[in-house]
Enzyme design. Structure first.
Site, PDB file in Angstrom:
ATOM      1  N   GLU A 101       0.775  -1.249   0.000  1.00 20.23           N
ATOM      2  CA  GLU A 101       0.000   0.000   0.000  1.00 20.23           C
ATOM      3  C   GLU A 101       0.802   1.292   0.000  1.00 20.23           C
ATOM      4  O   GLU A 101       0.236   2.355   0.241  1.00 20.23           O
ATOM      5  CB  GLU A 101      -0.998  -0.004   1.182  1.00 20.23           C
ATOM      6  CG  GLU A 101      -2.066  -1.075   1.013  1.00 20.23           C
ATOM      7  CD  GLU A 101      -3.123  -1.096   2.129  1.00 20.23           C
ATOM      8  OE1 GLU A 101      -2.966  -0.382   3.125  1.00 20.23           O
ATOM      9  OE2 GLU A 101      -4.107  -1.843   1.971  1.00 20.23           O
ATOM     10  N   GLU A 138      -7.131  -7.610  -1.423  1.00 24.28           N
ATOM     11  CA  GLU A 138      -7.379  -7.388   0.016  1.00 24.28           C
ATOM     12  C   GLU A 138      -8.785  -6.859   0.216  1.00 24.28           C
ATOM     13  O   GLU A 138      -9.181  -5.891  -0.432  1.00 24.28           O
ATOM     14  CB  GLU A 138      -6.424  -6.337   0.585  1.00 24.28           C
ATOM     15  CG  GLU A 138      -5.269  -6.863   1.365  1.00 24.28           C
ATOM     16  CD  GLU A 138      -4.562  -5.778   2.172  1.00 24.28           C
ATOM     17  OE1 GLU A 138      -5.254  -4.924   2.774  1.00 24.28           O
ATOM     18  OE2 GLU A 138      -3.329  -5.777   2.179  1.00 24.28           O
TER      19      GLU A 138
END
Ligand SMILES: *[C@@H]1O[C@H](CO)[C@@H](O)[C@H](O)[C@H]1NC(C)=O
Ligand SMILES: *[C@@H]1O[C@H](CO)[C@@H](O)[C@H](O)[C@H]1NC(C)=O
Ligand SMILES: *[C@@H]1O[C@H](CO)[C@@H](O)[C@H](O)[C@H]1NC(C)=O
Ligand SMILES: *[C@@H]1O[C@H](CO)[C@@H](O)[C@H](O)[C@H]1NC(C)=O
Ligand SMILES: *[C@@H]1O[C@H](CO)[C@@H](O)[C@H](O)[C@H]1NC(C)=O
Ligand SMILES: *[C@@H]1O[C@H](CO)[C@@H](O)[C@H](O)[C@H]1NC(C)=O
Ligand SMILES: *[C@@H]1O[C@H](CO)[C@@H](O)[C@H](O)[C@H]1NC(C)=O
Ligand SMILES: *[C@@H]1O[C@H](CO)[C@@H](O)[C@H](O)[C@H]1NC(C)=O
Ligand SMILES: *[C@@H]1O[C@H](CO)[C@@H](O)[C@H](O)[C@H]1NC(C)=O
Length: 848
Positions: free
Chosen positions: A450, A547
């Site tokens: 991320e 995710e």
């Protein structure tokens, strides 16, 4: 490939011609704190917290609020020391090294009171030359510094600009500046667990002595050419003799009737020997398949070095025929390309995320990974906020057919790029690639978690004018260093810089995309706790959903062990303390309240237990709905989006007893979600959903062959165990590896057709079968929220053991989310009086 290093001969077996001797310093060391007020024995491998616990100086660190009470442990500076005698004549050996497989984290290493080196990275392996300081009787000392104080100091020293985030949100109760020290993040924390930035020696420590040369690592890679199966065998040596060492290498794979002999000569210094073994064309090599798709075939290979002076070194390894690459082809009807891993056969990547725990046993790994395959998963992401797992973990993944998505350990932060930091990272990355690349289970390397998104979506409120400098740092770290090391060190699998990322599109935009989380490219992370999770329109029609997830509480039996009576309510100080995600507890109740009546017993303990159960029901149902949406999006493109080829929910396992996104509780107990995963990840699944008041059922196949079958759709009223109607389709062929619409009917028609059904009084269930044999799990679709359901009554459920040891449950009424301790399935909808759950093997459809 699985590697066994057989060369480090045990002492007793070592003859005069042994190339190397090794002496482990595992066992009890002495541990003392900064001012010497505490002195105690401590185990190696181990950490300060466990040493203090073993001595009774602290209680269970996970008990109640102890994570806060024991913060002093991580702020002190601890020293590990040991005195020992080397049980062989050390002076006879040309070179002696001290090898530290894992040091956590910042320490100065003294050997016989001489400083021989320093450590600052728990993910690196250190080897220090002690030839000149080693004696028969020795002392070793590792002087640790608090990693918390070290990180703060490093951050202060970085004066040119800030490297955010400085500190985690208060709710996470973690330490600041964790991006300045190469140490497991989750323990310090990023909101997933308690903050225990401990100190200690977490892997093996040993003395290695050798003559002539030290064999270090052996790697074997399959090379794929047109028709042959070739292997590249790479071994690394440190040649310490002043003259070259020559000899023969014999490589054999008995099962494949393959053997080849090579002559080698090793010059003094660090040497890499590269040999190629060609397996004859007329030999069939079976493929290594992911779990659920075939055998995990591996072949034993032996590599025997017969060197001058009678030096014999034998290594063995397991080699597998496995290849993987990313599919980059264009996708019809979409501006973005495909996002699929191409193995011998394209499969859906289904699974979850794992973050490492430091003190684990082989049993823990076995239990954990067995639960992965038992839930029909084939993929696990080793997430960038944890640790690179131990060798044994990857060996088990190789054996069980679990594909590993391996992150490098960078997550949710920006990082410095000064030379000292980069040097440490480069050593770490090069070492981890070497250590792990032989495992067929690893399918991809990923630079970070991320951080592209953090940068481009400005999570840390960086001033616009400063952004180019941060982008430059990002490219320096992940592209110019980590990517370069991966490309040089492992040509056998793909590398992506981040997750989520847009793949080639990200590269085209200078390694950072305006929106790394785009549905059109690469992978997507998606979390939304507020919108109704029963509404699939909330979810992104992504290329690869890497995710997503929802929280729940672990069961009462798990919590009970670390709490006391006053903690047992949803609003207790304890319940608030264990929740490390802002508003997490409120979000769970909000989401549950959309479809269920919240528990309101007069007994507070009953209410607490019921609330825990309800959060698990909510989580299981939410993740089910979301996953099924991704699965059924496998074959279609809608508005340029879709062709979803992966669904990895967040997260597999807990590292303490607290609410989280996990489907396995601390200790390994399955939450309801894990039982659900077993069904929604089944190789053949019917998925029901509504769009504009039309009810659809899709068939999703992750099988390799086409099968003929029928779909049965039944409607039950909540108040009766007899279906009010049942419809069986004509036979159809379910195509391998596809998701297709099998059934559609306006809801109004379905209700009318089935007697007096209303949305509130009835529920739909459906399954795939052939010749009365069930081929899929029985799935269901709720026509209304359960809080509005009419006729639902309290079911009496009894469990009995039937013939042949199998268990059966008997119910008095239709019951949703049935939970029975120690039952093979759980959380199921009971629409029939008795529950029997049998899946029979499939027979391929004969093609005519
Ligand atoms: C730990 O070491 C640091 C740096 O050497 C020092 O500043 C600090 O005071 C020490 N703390 C303790 C408790 O000894
Ligand atoms: C020594 O360190 C311990 C633990 O940090 C602390 O509780 C104690 O007060 C210190 N003792 C002295 C004499 O400074
Ligand atoms: C073995 O395979 C390698 C790689 O494909 C090739 O370069 C080499 O010529 C082959 N050797 C033999 C003896 O066939
Ligand atoms: C494979 O084929 C070669 C000729 O191309 C032959 O010499 C060899 O014996 C064969 N090996 C096996 C195991 O059949
Ligand atoms: C390795 O597996 C692939 C995929 O199943 C297969 O096509 C290939 O023939 C295998 N290689 C050999 C040498 O058998
Ligand atoms: C898997 O292994 C078994 C036993 O060796 C064998 O009978 C079977 O054919 C293999 N299956 C595949 C798909 O290769
Ligand atoms: C492969 O090697 C391992 C360990 O050396 C041994 O346990 C196993 O039996 C071997 N398998 C075969 C098929 O030879
Ligand atoms: C952005 O600029 C302001 C004013 O120059 C400064 O106070 C602030 O610290 C800067 N923010 C960051 C994240 O650098
Ligand atoms: C519908 O309800 C009516 C009145 O409750 C009842 O008489 C009738 O038998 C029901 N029909 C069906 C098909 O269940």
């Amino acid at each position: 490939m699985r590697l066994h290093l057989l060369l480090l001969l045990a002492l007793c077996g070592a003859g005069p011609t042994a190339a190397a001797l090794s002496f482990s310093l595992r066992g009890t060391w002495s541990v003392r704190n900064g001012n010497g007020s505490l002195q105690l024995p401590g185990a190696v491998p181990g950490c300060v917290h466990s040493a203090l616990f073993q001595r009774g100086l602290i209680q269970d660190s996970y008990y109640r609020f102890n994570d806060l009470n024991y913060r002093w442990v991580s702020l002190d500076n601890w020293t590990y020391s040991k005195e020992f005698k080397i049980p062989f004549e050390i002076s006879k050996w040309q070179k002696v090294n001290l090898v530290l497989e894992g040091v956590d984290t910042v320490s100065k290493v003294l050997f016989n009171k001489v400083t021989i080196g320093e450590t600052d990275n728990m993910f690196n392996r250190y080897s220090f030359d002690i030839t000149n300081v080693v004696r028969d009787v020795n002392s070793i000392e590792l002087r640790f510094r608090s990693a918390v104080l070290y990180a703060a100091q490093q951050s202060r020293a970085h004066t040119r600009y800030r490297v955010p985030p400085d500190c985690p949100p208060l709710v996470q109760k973690g330490e600041c500046h964790v991006n300045f020290v190469r140490k497991v993040m989750v323990s310090q924390t990023v909101g997933l667990g308690p903050s225990f930035p401990t100190q200690g020696i977490w892997k093996d420590v040993r003395i290695e002595a050798y003559k002539y040369l030290s064999p270090e690592l052996l790697h074997i890679f399959p090379i794929y050419s047109a028709r042959e199966w070739n292997l590249e065998i790479e071994s690394t040596f440190d040649v310490v003799s002043s003259k070259p060492v020559a000899g023969q290498v014999i490589i054999a794979i008995p099962k494949l009737q393959t053997q080849q002999t090579y002559n080698i000569e090793l010059q003094p210094g660090k040497r890499i020997v590269e040999l190629f073994l060609n397996v004859s064309k007329n030999i069939t090599v079976e493929t290594w398949w992911p779990h659920g798709h075939g055998n995990q075939t591996g072949y034993n290979m032996t590599v025997l070095f017969e060197l001058d002076g009678g030096l014999n070194i034998e290594k063995s390894a397991k080699v597998s025929n496995f290849t993987i690459s990313k599919v980059r082809g264009p996708l019809k009807g979409s501006k973005g390309p495909q996002a699929t891993f191409k193995e011998p056969l394209t499969v859906l990547d289904v699974g979850t995320h794992h973050h490492g725990i430091l003190e684990v046993t082989s049993e823990d790994h076995c239990l954990l990974l067995q639960s992965v395959v038992d839930a029909n998963m084939n993929t696990l992401r080793v997430w960038g906020g944890g640790v690179y797992e131990q060798d044994e973990f990857y060996e088990l993944c190789d054996e069980l057919g679990i594909m590993v998505w391996q992150d490098f350990m960078f997550a949710c932060a920006l990082y410095p790029t000064d030379q000292g930091f980069l040097d440490s990272v480069r050593a770490e990355v090069a070492y981890q690639i070497k250590r792990l690349k032989s495992h067929p289970s690893i399918i991809i390397w990923s630079g970070n978690n991320e951080n592209e998104a953090a940068l481009m979506m400005n999570w840390y409120h960086i001033n616009f004018t400063d952004r180019p400098a941060y982008i430059k740092d990002y490219v320096t770290l992940y592209v110019k260093n980590i990517r370069e090391l991966v490309l040089a060190g492992d040509k056998s699998r793909p590398f992506i810089t981040s997750s989520p990322t847009n793949g080639a599109e990200t590269v085209a935009e200078g390694w950072v995309s305006q929106n790394p989380n785009s549905n059109y490219f690469g992978d997507v992370h998606f979390y939304d706790y507020i919108s109704d999770c029963w509404n699939w329109k909330v979810f992104p029609k992504a290329r690869f959903a890497s995710e997503y997830g929802y929280q729940s509480w672990p069961s009462f039996s798990t919590l009970e062990k670390v709490s006391s009576t006053e903690d047992w309510s949803f609003n207790s100080k304890f319940s608030l303390h264990r929740q490390h995600h802002a508003d997490g507890n409120k979000q769970m109740l909000h989401q549950a309240g959309l479809h269920f009546k919240l528990p309101q017993s007069t007994d507070p303990l009953r209410t607490f237990k019921d609330t825990i159960y309800l959060t698990q029901v909510m989580q299981a149902q939410c993740v089910k709905t979301e996953t099924e949406f991704y699965l059924r999006s496998r074959s279609e493109i809608v508005d340029q989006q879709g062709h979803t080829m992966g669904a990895l929910y967040w997260q597999l396992n807990d590292i303490w007893q607290a609410p989280s996104w996990a489907s396995l509780e601390y200790g390994g107990k399955w939450k309801m979600l894990h039982y659900f995963a077993q069904n929604f990840f089944a190789p053949l699944l019917p998925v029901g959903f509504e769009n504009e008041n039309i009810f659809y059922i899709y068939g999703v196949s992750d099988l390799h062959s086409d099968y003929t079958m029928t779909l049965t759709v039944r409607v039950h009223t909540w108040s009766s165990l007899e279906p009010v109607c049942s419809r069986v389709t004509e036979h159809f062929v379910m195509k391998a590896g596809e998701a297709v619409c099998l059934y559609e009917e306006p809801v109004s028609e379905l209700l009318r057709r089935c007697g007096n059904c209303t949305r509130e009084s009835c529920v739909v269930s459906f399954y795939l079968s052939a010749d009365h044999e069930l081929l899929s799990p029985t799935n269901y679709h709720f026509l209304s929220s359960l809080k509005e359901a009419m006729g639902l009554c309290k079911a009496q459920i009894t469990v009995s053991t039937g013939h042949g040891g199998g268990q059966g449950a008997v119910t008095s009424a239709v019951a949703p989310f049935v939970w029975l301790e120690r039952f093979s399935d759980n959380g199921f909808l009971m629409t029939e009086k008795t529950r029997h759950h049998i899946l029979l093997p499939l027979e391929p459809t004969t093609q005519e």
